[in-house]
Scaffold this active site. Structure first.
Site, mmCIF file in Angstrom:
data_model
loop_
_atom_site.group_PDB
_atom_site.id
_atom_site.type_symbol
_atom_site.label_atom_id
_atom_site.label_comp_id
_atom_site.label_asym_id
_atom_site.label_seq_id
_atom_site.Cartn_x
_atom_site.Cartn_y
_atom_site.Cartn_z
ATOM 1 N N ASP A 413 0.819 -1.204 0.000
ATOM 2 C CA ASP A 413 0.000 0.000 0.000
ATOM 3 C C ASP A 413 0.856 1.258 0.000
ATOM 4 O O ASP A 413 1.941 1.303 0.590
ATOM 5 C CB ASP A 413 -0.885 -0.018 1.262
ATOM 6 C CG ASP A 413 -1.749 1.207 1.388
ATOM 7 O OD1 ASP A 413 -2.619 1.402 0.517
ATOM 8 O OD2 ASP A 413 -1.566 1.968 2.362
ATOM 9 N N GLU A 466 1.136 -0.519 -5.108
ATOM 10 C CA GLU A 466 0.205 0.557 -5.397
ATOM 11 C C GLU A 466 1.053 1.828 -5.498
ATOM 12 O O GLU A 466 1.438 2.409 -4.489
ATOM 13 C CB GLU A 466 -0.842 0.716 -4.291
ATOM 14 C CG GLU A 466 -1.862 1.792 -4.623
ATOM 15 C CD GLU A 466 -2.421 2.502 -3.406
ATOM 16 O OE1 GLU A 466 -3.463 3.161 -3.543
ATOM 17 O OE2 GLU A 466 -1.813 2.425 -2.329
#
Length: 735
Positions: A413, A466
């Site tokens: 993330d 990401e």
């Protein structure tokens, strides 16, 4: 021991009684003093303490109270250490226990060396709370890194949360404290009580490497025995590596476990891991996805963070069950032929007082300077990637999920926030790197090392980043200067195409490049095309809500868009609820609106996604050359006036190519001639305007035969009908 000599000097007794002695193992337990065997025990909950011979069960001596809660005495007629128990009385209550201070250290020399060096890639085997047998006794071994603490204790119901009772042994220069507590096992609730270097008592801390946690809002760690699970996924693991290659179909169903489906009859509770192992796994398999991706399952205190502010990186959240039940869920995925990816958050952590912040009274895991160590976007702390022990902690955690839970991938993330020191910061609010630049060199080195370690341990897994910037080489090998991820989310493609789809069809001709621009860089990384949870929250509405027009047009637009996505180079990711066109924005506190499937348009959307996945998995031209320019050819990418896009996808030699045509206006295009690179019959494989999906059933039953009439730079062409607001797939066939 001379008669005049005290059992313990006053200062030491006072330090032990106050829980401020730095080396309690040198005082408590059995010790030879002046030729005598002296026993000392810190038992403030008892009125009296006796020493019991473990072999005979005979009481040897009743200890004398020498300070508040501290008992001591000479063992008569004994010169050597022996096995003993302690018998306590309080009022009418009598109980026996083994003494924690009768046990030597459990960490070995190699553990101590690797911990001191900060290179223990099996960190979770050394620190944390381990149910084990030590010196032939069952109990739990606790170990925690707190190098700047003057004292660390394990506390829980087992000792009345009294930090004086089980002060831990410091292991030299490692900064690790350890203790073995006999008799404790799975389910024991505990925290660490820490006194910092200045003598201040800190808030109780959860275990950074704890394997379990209490159900939030409670915040203690829970001892979990990870031994003994019998996996049934050997067949899956033996084939996993082949499924994760860039020339394979990967279609990911992203899920937030707490809100995927709830049980309204039982207080609207979420499903358990075991219920997900049946219901979610069966659903994802039926829908044709190859993988499930979970928003973070590492224990997190605040449900509204969806797991992206974790405290217990080594603990599957207790919201849905135990670690062994989470293993059963993973096992079920594998037995169903599904991979499991979990979102992993090494970019930041919350400031909750029981967490990692100021863990031993110093910025141990985070930076001291908030310009380096605080995220203004999320009010969270940033890991100090330049500290060897912190890097070790995070990399070991990545390995932990692969090795202990057999997960198949990590989606990392907020990588962009890690790459740049000025991320979401104004001038003067960030510290340049050693070269004066904005790149976070330590974070870059950490990510490279993490990917090297996990892929070296098992190259059948995958990692995905990401990452929303143009940082080069995210999915390139570290040997060539890349970050070493297996895949990168294509955030640019997602943003551009959704902006295009939000336009009224009459205006789309002015934004044509938003659908084509992604092909300028589509092969620069190993991309995943993500329609994730971030696209359906915070006022962004649902995917259906992003589409313009009346109800029919909104559904048709979304069907056409999904067709465009599945025909575009790149692996696929779709967030839960988007597959049946949930009408409202995602709400993490309620279930998905499954009742919508009683309505034909939503059922049709679900059927389309299922069929797109089936087409994708069974059609090599749609995935074999996802990362190669020779796997894609525009037929007509410039028809802005009609808002029609057409292209061909190629697989490996001998694979029949696929023609994809998308029409993003509500105008049907009849007798529409389009160039094709090969002679033969082009069979219609899927049409998003089919009646079964809720469309007008306009299309090309049986397909079209190529004619020797050049067009669009191709020697052949076909004449087709392009349905309104639709994507159609054709494949070259022999018939």
């Amino acid at each position: 021991m001379t008669q005049a000599a005290p059992l313990i000097d006053a200062k030491t007794a006072n330090d032990i009684a106050q829980g401020r002695h730095g080396d309690p193992f040198a005082v408590l337990g059995l010790h030879e003093v002046d030729g005598a065997l002296v026993m000392r025990a810190m038992r403030p909950e008892a009125d009296s303490v006796e020493v019991i011979d473990a072999k005979t069960g005979r009481a040897l001596v009743t200890l004398e109270r020498v300070a508040d809660g501290l008992f001591a005495g000479v063992i008569p007629r004994r010169k050597k250490r022996f096995d003993y128990h302690l018998r306590m009385t309080r009022g009418s209550d009598v109980w026996e226990e083994q003494d924690a201070y009768a046990f030597g250290p459990k960490l070995g020399e190699m553990d101590e060396y690797l911990l001191g060096e900060g290179t223990h890639n099996q960190l979770w085997d050394a620190v944390g709370a381990h149910v084990c047998t030590h010196q032939d006794v069952e109990g739990t071994h606790f170990a925690v890194w707190a190098p700047n603490a003057s004292r660390v204790s394990v506390v829980g119901n087992f000792n009345g949360w009294d930090g004086r009772r089980h002060v831990m042994r410091r292991r030299g220069a490692t900064g690790v404290h350890e203790i073995f507590l006999p008799g404790l096992g799975d389910g024991t609730v505990y925290k660490y009580e820490i006194i910092d270097g200045a003598g201040n008592l800190l808030p109780l801390k959860a275990d950074p490497v704890g394997f379990g946690a209490e159900l939030p809002p409670a915040t203690a760690s829970v001892v979990r025995d990870l031994r003994g699970y019998e996996w049934s996924d050997a067949g899956w693991l033996s084939k996993r590596g082949a499924k994760h290659k860039i020339d394979q179909p990967i279609s990911i169903y992203e899920v937030h476990l707490e809100s995927w489906r709830r049980v309204p009859e039982e207080g609207n509770r979420s499903l358990t891991y075991l219920e997900h192992a049946s219901m979610l796994v069966d659903y994802a398999r039926d829908m044709g996805f190859t993988h499930i991706e979970l928003t973070p399952v590492s224990e997190y205190p605040f449900g509204g963070s969806w797991g992206y502010q974790p405290v217990g990186l080594f603990a599957p959240t207790s919201r849905f069950g135990t670690p062994q039940e989470f293993r059963a869920f993973v096992d079920a995925c594998h037995q169903a032929g599904l991979g499991l990816i979990i979102d992993w958050v090494p970019g930041h952590f919350p400031t909750d007082q029981h967490g990692l912040g100021q863990f031993d009274g110093t910025p141990l895991y985070e930076h001291a300077d908030p310009k380096e160590g605080f995220h203004p976007d999320w009010n969270t702390l940033v890991y100090n990637y330049g500290r060897t022990e912190v890097q070790n902690f995070l990399i070991a955690n990545a390995k932990f999920w692969f090795e202990e839970y057999h997960i198949d991938g990590l989606r990392v993330d907020a990588v962009a926030s890690m790459l740049y020191r000025d991320y979401s910061r104004k001038e003067g609010e960030w510290v340049p790197n050693k070269d004066g630049g904005r790149e976070n060199l330590e974070a870059i080195a950490f990510m490279q090392r993490m990917n090297e370690v996990v892929y070296a341990a098992d190259d059948s897994i995958l990692t995905a980043a990401e990452e929303s910037t143009a940082f080069p080489g995210v999915s390139a090998p570290t040997s060539s200067g890349g970050l070493g991820f297996g895949f990168k989310w294509n955030m640019g493609w997602m943003n551009d195409t959704l902006r295009y789809m939000a336009e009224d069809p009459i205006n789309r001709k002015y934004h044509h490049d938003k659908m084509t621009f992604g092909l300028h860089y589509a092969f620069s990384e190993n991309f995943i095309l993500p329609i994730s949870h971030d696209e359906v929250v915070h006022g962004k509405g649902s995917m259906l809500g992003k589409m313009p027009g009346d109800d029919w047009q909104r559904f048709a637009n979304l069907r056409a868009y999904y067709g465009f996505m599945w025909g575009h180079p790149g692996k696929k990711l779709l967030f839960m609820g988007c597959e049946f066109a949930q009408g409202g924005e995602w709400n993490n506190e309620t279930s998905l609106d499954w009742h919508l499937l009683d309505h034909a348009p939503h059922k049709g959307m679900q059927s389309l996604v299922r069929d797109l996945n089936t087409l994708y998995r069974t059609t090599p031209a749609l995935y074999e050359k996802d990362t190669s320019e020779d796997g894609f050819r525009w037929i007509d990418g410039g028809n802005a006036a009609d808002s029609v896009f057409s292209w061909v996808r190629y697989g490996k030699e001998g694979t029949p190519p696929v023609l994809v045509v998308s029409n993003f206006t509500p105008v049907p295009r009849t007798n529409y001639r389009i160039g094709v690179p090969h002679a033969g019959h082009w069979a219609e494989r899927l049409n998003s305007d089919a009646a079964i999906y809720g469309g007008t059933d306009t299309g090309n039953p049986g397909g079209a035969d190529a004619q020797e009439m050049s067009m669009h730079g191709c020697p052949y062409s076909i004449e087709i009908t392009v349905p309104p607001l639709a994507t159609v797939f054709f494949q070259l066939s022999d018939s």
